[in-house]
Each structure stands twice: as C-alpha cells, then as structure tokens.
Design a protein around this motif. Structure first.
Motif, PDB file in Angstrom:
ATOM      1  N   ILE A 196      42.269 -11.737  -5.876  1.00  0.00           N
ATOM      2  CA  ILE A 196      42.192 -13.154  -6.242  1.00  0.00           C
ATOM      3  C   ILE A 196      42.892 -14.011  -5.193  1.00  0.00           C
ATOM      4  CG2 ILE A 196      42.981 -14.867  -7.942  1.00  0.00           C
ATOM      5  CD1 ILE A 196      42.603 -12.721 -10.088  1.00  0.00           C
ATOM      6  N   LEU A 197      43.914 -13.443  -4.566  1.00  0.00           N
ATOM      7  CA  LEU A 197      44.740 -14.186  -3.607  1.00  0.00           C
ATOM      8  C   LEU A 197      44.335 -13.941  -2.162  1.00  0.00           C
ATOM      9  CD1 LEU A 197      48.207 -13.369  -5.237  1.00  0.00           C
ATOM     10  CD2 LEU A 197      46.755 -15.356  -5.679  1.00  0.00           C
ATOM     11  N   ARG A 198      43.243 -13.176  -1.927  1.00  0.00           N
ATOM     12  CA  ARG A 198      42.938 -12.753  -0.565  1.00  0.00           C
ATOM     13  C   ARG A 198      41.499 -13.068  -0.146  1.00  0.00           C
ATOM     14  NH1 ARG A 198      47.019  -9.465   1.665  1.00  0.00           N
ATOM     15  NH2 ARG A 198      45.780  -9.823   3.532  1.00  0.00           N
ATOM     16  N   PRO A 199      41.175 -14.350   0.046  1.00  0.00           N
ATOM     17  CA  PRO A 199      39.838 -14.674   0.563  1.00  0.00           C
ATOM     18  C   PRO A 199      39.685 -14.158   1.990  1.00  0.00           C
ATOM     19  CG  PRO A 199      41.253 -16.623   0.582  1.00  0.00           C
ATOM     20  CD  PRO A 199      42.015 -15.537  -0.145  1.00  0.00           C
ATOM     21  N   PRO A 200      38.466 -13.772   2.423  1.00  0.00           N
ATOM     22  CA  PRO A 200      37.204 -13.790   1.673  1.00  0.00           C
ATOM     23  C   PRO A 200      36.985 -12.552   0.811  1.00  0.00           C
ATOM     24  CG  PRO A 200      36.781 -13.012   3.879  1.00  0.00           C
ATOM     25  CD  PRO A 200      38.267 -13.314   3.821  1.00  0.00           C
ATOM     26  N   TYR A 201      38.015 -11.675   0.736  1.00  0.00           N
ATOM     27  CA  TYR A 201      37.856 -10.435  -0.020  1.00  0.00           C
ATOM     28  C   TYR A 201      37.806 -10.666  -1.528  1.00  0.00           C
ATOM     29  CZ  TYR A 201      38.558  -7.869   4.317  1.00  0.00           C
ATOM     30  OH  TYR A 201      38.414  -7.361   5.591  1.00  0.00           O
ATOM     31  N   ASN A 202      38.039 -11.898  -1.957  1.00  0.00           N
ATOM     32  CA  ASN A 202      37.901 -12.231  -3.374  1.00  0.00           C
ATOM     33  C   ASN A 202      36.456 -12.586  -3.737  1.00  0.00           C
ATOM     34  OD1 ASN A 202      37.788 -14.631  -1.997  1.00  0.00           O
ATOM     35  ND2 ASN A 202      39.221 -15.727  -3.311  1.00  0.00           N
ATOM     36  N   ASN A 203      35.569 -12.515  -2.766  1.00  0.00           N
ATOM     37  CA  ASN A 203      34.146 -12.790  -2.982  1.00  0.00           C
ATOM     38  C   ASN A 203      33.454 -11.482  -3.371  1.00  0.00           C
ATOM     39  OD1 ASN A 203      31.348 -13.208  -2.684  1.00  0.00           O
ATOM     40  ND2 ASN A 203      31.661 -14.765  -1.100  1.00  0.00           N
ATOM     41  N   GLU A 204      33.234 -11.302  -4.664  1.00  0.00           N
ATOM     42  CA  GLU A 204      32.681 -10.041  -5.153  1.00  0.00           C
ATOM     43  C   GLU A 204      31.308  -9.734  -4.554  1.00  0.00           C
ATOM     44  OE1 GLU A 204      32.821  -8.148  -9.417  1.00  0.00           O
ATOM     45  OE2 GLU A 204      31.099  -9.503  -9.322  1.00  0.00           O
ATOM     46  N   GLN A 205      30.481 -10.731  -4.422  1.00  0.00           N
ATOM     47  CA  GLN A 205      29.152 -10.508  -3.868  1.00  0.00           C
ATOM     48  C   GLN A 205      29.219 -10.039  -2.421  1.00  0.00           C
ATOM     49  OE1 GLN A 205      26.352 -10.470  -5.640  1.00  0.00           O
ATOM     50  NE2 GLN A 205      25.326  -9.724  -3.788  1.00  0.00           N
ATOM     51  N   LEU A 206      30.139 -10.607  -1.659  1.00  0.00           N
ATOM     52  CA  LEU A 206      30.328 -10.184  -0.271  1.00  0.00           C
ATOM     53  C   LEU A 206      30.773  -8.726  -0.206  1.00  0.00           C
ATOM     54  CD1 LEU A 206      30.471 -10.844   2.757  1.00  0.00           C
ATOM     55  CD2 LEU A 206      32.805 -11.696   2.384  1.00  0.00           C
ATOM     56  N   LEU A 207      31.669  -8.332  -1.102  1.00  0.00           N
ATOM     57  CA  LEU A 207      32.121  -6.942  -1.132  1.00  0.00           C
ATOM     58  C   LEU A 207      30.960  -6.000  -1.456  1.00  0.00           C
ATOM     59  CD1 LEU A 207      35.553  -7.168  -3.026  1.00  0.00           C
ATOM     60  CD2 LEU A 207      35.164  -7.000  -0.564  1.00  0.00           C
ATOM     61  N   LEU A 208      30.167  -6.373  -2.438  1.00  0.00           N
ATOM     62  CA  LEU A 208      29.048  -5.532  -2.840  1.00  0.00           C
ATOM     63  C   LEU A 208      28.010  -5.391  -1.724  1.00  0.00           C
ATOM     64  CD1 LEU A 208      28.564  -6.775  -6.511  1.00  0.00           C
ATOM     65  CD2 LEU A 208      29.513  -4.581  -5.782  1.00  0.00           C
ATOM     66  N   GLU A 209      27.839  -6.435  -0.949  1.00  0.00           N
ATOM     67  CA  GLU A 209      26.882  -6.399   0.158  1.00  0.00           C
ATOM     68  C   GLU A 209      27.404  -5.592   1.347  1.00  0.00           C
ATOM     69  OE1 GLU A 209      26.292 -10.478   1.049  1.00  0.00           O
ATOM     70  OE2 GLU A 209      25.029 -10.885  -0.699  1.00  0.00           O
ATOM     71  N   THR A 210      28.720  -5.510   1.471  1.00  0.00           N
ATOM     72  CA  THR A 210      29.340  -4.909   2.655  1.00  0.00           C
ATOM     73  C   THR A 210      29.666  -3.431   2.472  1.00  0.00           C
ATOM     74  OG1 THR A 210      30.329  -7.068   3.165  1.00  0.00           O
ATOM     75  CG2 THR A 210      31.231  -5.151   4.310  1.00  0.00           C
ATOM     76  N   PHE A 211      30.069  -3.049   1.256  1.00  0.00           N
ATOM     77  CA  PHE A 211      30.583  -1.692   1.031  1.00  0.00           C
ATOM     78  C   PHE A 211      29.728  -0.918   0.035  1.00  0.00           C
ATOM     79  CE2 PHE A 211      34.248  -4.400   2.113  1.00  0.00           C
ATOM     80  CZ  PHE A 211      34.712  -3.730   3.235  1.00  0.00           C
ATOM     81  N   ASP A 212      29.828   0.418   0.135  1.00  0.00           N
ATOM     82  CA  ASP A 212      29.137   1.301  -0.805  1.00  0.00           C
ATOM     83  C   ASP A 212      29.993   1.627  -2.016  1.00  0.00           C
ATOM     84  OD1 ASP A 212      26.747   1.778   0.847  1.00  0.00           O
ATOM     85  OD2 ASP A 212      28.196   2.711   2.211  1.00  0.00           O
ATOM     86  N   LEU A 213      31.332   1.571  -1.849  1.00  0.00           N
ATOM     87  CA  LEU A 213      32.244   1.883  -2.953  1.00  0.00           C
ATOM     88  C   LEU A 213      33.486   1.019  -2.839  1.00  0.00           C
ATOM     89  CD1 LEU A 213      32.840   3.777  -5.392  1.00  0.00           C
ATOM     90  CD2 LEU A 213      34.086   5.238  -3.775  1.00  0.00           C
ATOM     91  N   LEU A 214      33.930   0.494  -3.988  1.00  0.00           N
ATOM     92  CA  LEU A 214      35.125  -0.350  -4.043  1.00  0.00           C
ATOM     93  C   LEU A 214      36.190   0.361  -4.865  1.00  0.00           C
ATOM     94  CD1 LEU A 214      33.324  -3.722  -4.905  1.00  0.00           C
ATOM     95  CD2 LEU A 214      33.894  -2.842  -2.622  1.00  0.00           C
ATOM     96  N   LEU A 215      37.350   0.583  -4.251  1.00  0.00           N
ATOM     97  CA  LEU A 215      38.482   1.216  -4.925  1.00  0.00           C
ATOM     98  C   LEU A 215      39.608   0.208  -5.066  1.00  0.00           C
ATOM     99  CD1 LEU A 215      38.702   4.564  -2.902  1.00  0.00           C
ATOM    100  CD2 LEU A 215      37.533   4.197  -5.079  1.00  0.00           C
ATOM    101  N   GLY A 216      40.249   0.194  -6.225  1.00  0.00           N
ATOM    102  CA  GLY A 216      41.371  -0.724  -6.427  1.00  0.00           C
ATOM    103  C   GLY A 216      41.757  -0.765  -7.885  1.00  0.00           C
ATOM    104  N   PHE A 217      42.218  -1.927  -8.335  1.00  0.00           N
ATOM    105  CA  PHE A 217      42.753  -2.047  -9.692  1.00  0.00           C
ATOM    106  C   PHE A 217      41.683  -2.274 -10.747  1.00  0.00           C
ATOM    107  CE2 PHE A 217      46.187  -3.455  -6.872  1.00  0.00           C
ATOM    108  CZ  PHE A 217      47.182  -2.587  -7.280  1.00  0.00           C
TER     109      PHE A 217
END
Length: 293
Positions: free
Chosen positions: A69-90
């Motif tokens: 939430i505090l780390r743009p542009p990594y708070n852009n869920e759509q951008l993450l989904l377009e860029t990565f195959d797997l998302l690990l975190g909280f």
C-alpha cells in the motif's frame, strides 16, 4: 538443477539468502545472469519494475516483505499481475490472482520444513521458555526508527501510566542505542517484561517479524496491526492487542497486561496445528516451482 536470476533485491539481502537456501532444498540451484533465460527470475521491489518485462524466464516470481500500500508502483495490483507469474507476500492465498501467502517472518528463521524436530515453531517455543527466565526488569521496550502512523506514541503514553518505557532505538530515544543485529535485539529484550511492537501500517494479512521476535525474547508483546496477528498460529493469550481506534478498549488491555503478566507468559505460544499451517506455506511454493520450472 534450477537456474535463478535475481532482480531488485538489493535492500533485502538477508531475505534473499533465506530464499536461496529454501530453493536449494527443492533442487540444486545455479545463479545466472538476467540474459541467460533463467528458470526463475526472482524479484523484489527495490528497483524499477519496468525492467522485468524485458527479461525472459520460465517463471517470474515476486516477493515482498513490505506493505505494498505504501510502495507505488508496486501497489498497482494489475501491474503486478501483468508483470509476474507468482506473487509472494502477506496477502492470503488466491491462485486466481497468482498469489501465495508467504509472510516475511518465515525468512527471519533458518528453517525450511516443520516435519522434523528442527523447525521454527519448536525453536521459538524453546527460546521463549529460556529467555523469559532472564527477565529482571518490569519495564517496556520500544525499538523503532520512526512512528509514521502515530500508533507507537499512543501505546507508549498509555503504558507510561504504569511502568517505564525504554527506547534504545532512534525513535523516542531515551537510553543508549543498541546494536543493529537481531541477536542484539533479542539479548536486550529478554531483560524486560514487555516489548512494544506494533506494525508500521495496516494491510491485508500484514504481520511482520516483530511479534515473533518479542515472543522469542520471552517478553509480552504489546502489539498493534490491521488485525489480531496470525490468528491460526499464535495463541491470543500470548500478547496484548492494542486497538488504537478504541482508546478505552486499548487502555483496559494494557492495564490487564501490566497487572497480570503471568497469564500472558503461561502455556504454549503456538496453536496445535501451527506446524501444519506453516508447512503448507512451504509446500505451496515448492509445488508451484516443481509444476512450473
């Protein structure tokens, strides 16, 4: 053999080392350059997300130990989904959104399985039992660099109605600074009854290493977060939860913890099925890698 290339991990070397050791339990790993078409492109958020798109890899995995939430542009869920195959975190596991829950605190302990006697749960339980016997001072400790949301000062002011608060970090400093290692922190905390250890911010599933280190130290955690911490893993009688949005409730919780410390120190830290839950975190990631690499 699994070939791995690393991108944007410059600010999290300890976490990276843990993951490399974990991957090595799956198969022998080989670190390669970005242009060598690695099996895994392993990424974090300490750099430009745009460089990821131009790198070829069988699988692009993103890990964060930060609140996005505090780390743009990594708070852009759509951008993450377009860029990565797997998302690990909280965030909680949701494969429709390529997401596996893999909280940061796992990477603070050099364990990669809970099916043996050498595991994170038994280790913390043992250290808690040992360290709580070293407690000699009925004071609270706050170790922090800042108080971005103001939650720490709210808790401190309430606790100071009853006992003293020591602050050996940069925030609220009132005593000699401690060293920068985890060992320094544990050795300091185990002298005292309480550790004020709120999270920096709120977010889905956001629970960092703070409460685990407090428990390891044999202290009573005075905690705040977006919700009760790791409710499937940690017994709720092992910490004092501060509801900062409800000052009256927070006041009663802190008063109870100060006046009745023994009830917070008795019994096991973790719930009976905690090992199974943590093992599932490991197994989900292992399965994904075996299926996709």
């Amino acid at each position: 053999m699994i070939s791995i290339s690393i991108v944007n991990f410059s600010g999290a070397t300890g976490t990276l080392k843990w993951f490399l050791n974990f991957f090595n339990t799956i198969d022998t790993i080989k670190l390669v350059k970005n242009n060598e078409n690695p099996d895994i492109l392993f990424c974090s958020l300490f750099g430009d997300i745009n460089i990821i798109k131009n790198i070829s890899a069988k699988c692009k995995i993103f890990f964060t130990g930060e609140n996005l939430i505090l780390r743009p542009p990594y708070n852009n869920e759509q951008l993450l989904l377009e860029t990565f195959d797997l998302l690990l975190g909280f965030k909680y596991t949701n494969l429709s959104k390529k997401t596996l829950r893999f909280p940061l605190w796992l990477a603070y302990y050099p364990f990669y399985c809970t099916k043996t006697d050498n595991n994170i749960i038994d280790y913390i339980e043992k250290q808690h039992l040992l360290n709580k016997n070293h407690t000699t001072q009925n004071s609270a400790v706050i170790i922090a660099r800042h108080d971005m949301g103001g939650q720490r000062i709210q808790i401190i002011k309430e606790i100071e109605k009853y006992i003293s608060v020591l602050a050996p970090g940069r925030f609220y400093n009132n005593t000699k600074l401690i060293g920068s290692t985890t060992i320094d922190k544990i050795n300091y905390l185990k002298q005292y009854n309480y550790n004020i250890c709120p999270e920096n911010s709120e977010g889905e599933g956001y629970c960092t290493e703070k409460i685990f280190q407090a428990l390891e130290s044999g202290t009573i955690p005075i905690y705040w977060g977006s919700s009760y911490p790791e409710v499937d893993i940690i017994n709720e009688n092992k910490y004092c939860f501060c509801d900062i949005k409800n000052p009256e409730k927070m006041s009663k919780s802190i008063k109870d913890a100060i006046e009745n410390p023994d009830k917070y120190l008795e019994g096991n830290i973790f719930k009976e099925n905690s090992k199974e839950i943590i093992q599932q975190y490991y197994d989900d990631l292992i399965k994904y890698i075996k299926d996709n690499v």
